[in-house]
Enzyme design. Sequence first.
Site, PDB file in Angstrom:
ATOM      1  CB  THR A  47      -0.915   0.005   1.241  1.00 24.83           C
ATOM      2  OG1 THR A  47      -1.678  -1.191   1.268  1.00 24.83           O
ATOM      3  CG2 THR A  47      -1.845   1.194   1.220  1.00 24.83           C
ATOM      4  CB  THR A  48       3.293   2.525   2.482  1.00 23.69           C
ATOM      5  OG1 THR A  48       2.358   2.180   3.514  1.00 23.69           O
ATOM      6  CG2 THR A  48       3.948   3.832   2.851  1.00 23.69           C
ATOM      7  CE1 TYR A 110     -15.435  -1.834  -7.390  1.00 20.25           C
ATOM      8  CE2 TYR A 110     -15.204  -3.760  -8.784  1.00 20.25           C
ATOM      9  CZ  TYR A 110     -15.758  -2.515  -8.543  1.00 20.25           C
ATOM     10  OH  TYR A 110     -16.630  -1.977  -9.452  1.00 20.25           O
ATOM     11  CE1 TYR A 136      -2.448  -4.402   5.079  1.00 18.66           C
ATOM     12  CE2 TYR A 136      -1.763  -4.394   2.783  1.00 18.66           C
ATOM     13  CZ  TYR A 136      -2.091  -3.714   3.934  1.00 18.66           C
ATOM     14  OH  TYR A 136      -2.056  -2.343   3.935  1.00 18.66           O
ATOM     15  NE  ARG A 141      -4.495   1.783   2.427  1.00 17.53           N
ATOM     16  CZ  ARG A 141      -4.292   2.889   1.716  1.00 17.53           C
ATOM     17  NH1 ARG A 141      -4.806   2.975   0.501  1.00 17.53           N
ATOM     18  NH2 ARG A 141      -3.588   3.892   2.218  1.00 17.53           N
ATOM     19  CE  LYS A 165       0.461  -3.576   7.113  1.00 16.54           C
ATOM     20  NZ  LYS A 165       0.806  -2.803   5.885  1.00 16.54           N
ATOM     21  CB  ILE A 207       4.117  -3.971   8.334  1.00 17.41           C
ATOM     22  CG1 ILE A 207       4.644  -5.413   8.393  1.00 17.41           C
ATOM     23  CG2 ILE A 207       4.393  -3.361   6.965  1.00 17.41           C
ATOM     24  CD1 ILE A 207       3.973  -6.366   7.428  1.00 17.41           C
TER      25      ILE A 207
END
Length: 294
Positions: A47-48, A110, A136, A141, A165, A207
Site C-alpha cells: 500500500t505505502t 472490491y 494482510y 481499503r 498483518k 509493518i
Amino acid sequence: MRNVFHGLGIALITPFKKDGAVDFKALERLIEYQLTNGADFFCILATTSETPCLSADEKNKITNTVKAIVSGRVPILKYCGGNNTAAVIREMNSTDWSGIDGMLSICPYYNKPSQEGIYQHFKAISQDSRLPIVLYNVPGRTGVNMTAETTLRIAADCSNVVAIKEASGNADQANEIIKNKPERFEVISGDDALTFPLIASGAVGVISVIGNALPKEFSKMVHCALDGDMLGARKIHNSLAELYKLLFVDGNPAGCKALLSEMGMIENILRLPLVPASSSTCEKLRGKLAELNL
C-alpha cells in the site's frame, strides 16, 4: 515454515523525482538510513509504496534495488495479492522470488467475497506458494474484513501461512487471533497507533508507516515493548501519538512523504490519483518535528 518478520518492519515508500520518475538515489539513501536506525525487515511494493501506480518494470527495478542494498542484512517481505485468485497465483508463479523471504497477500478487495471465499482464496494461494505467506487484513481499503475466525481457520489449515498483518484497527479482533492462534502463527500490527498495545498483548512487531521517517524512535518503542519495558515503550508511544494521526489526515503515504520531505530526504511527490498533504498538515508536521527536536 516460520515467521521471520519480527520487530520494526518498514512499509517502504516509493520516492519520486519532480518529473514523476522513481528516484532510485533517494530510495537507496532512505533504505540505508532505515537500516542504520533500527529497521528489522522491509515490506516492499504494498500500500505505502503506491504500487497500483507503478509499472511492472519499475516494480522489478525497485525489488532489485532493495535486494542489492539490503544484501541479506534483514528479511524482505514482498507483496503479491489481488481480487482474482487465479491471477494472483499466475503472478506468484511467474515472479522471481530469489532474495525474498516471504510474501504479503491482501484480503481480496472490491468484489467483497464471503468469509468462505476469503478462506478458499488464501488456501488456493498457499497450495502454490514456495514461500511463507503473511496475510494482510485492511478492511478500510478492501471493503471487507477478514474475521478472526477466518484468520484462525487459514492459520490452522495452511502450514505456510505464518502470520497476519492485522490492520483492521480492531484491537479486540487482533487479541482474539493472538489468544487462539496456532503456536507457529504470529500477529504483526498493521497500525502504528496500535502497535504498543498489540505487542503488549502478544504481537511480534509492526509493518510501519512512521518507521520510514523515524525508524530510530519507533524501533526503540517496538523493542522496549518486546523486551517487556512497558514504561519506556509507553513514553515513546505517547510522544508519537499526534504524529500517528497527522500521517493519515490526508491519506497514506501523503503524510509520510510530507514528513520525509520536511526532513530533506525526498521530494514531496505522489502519483495521481494521490496528491500531497495539505499545507496545514505540513505546517503541523514541521511543528511536531521541532517539538521532538528532529
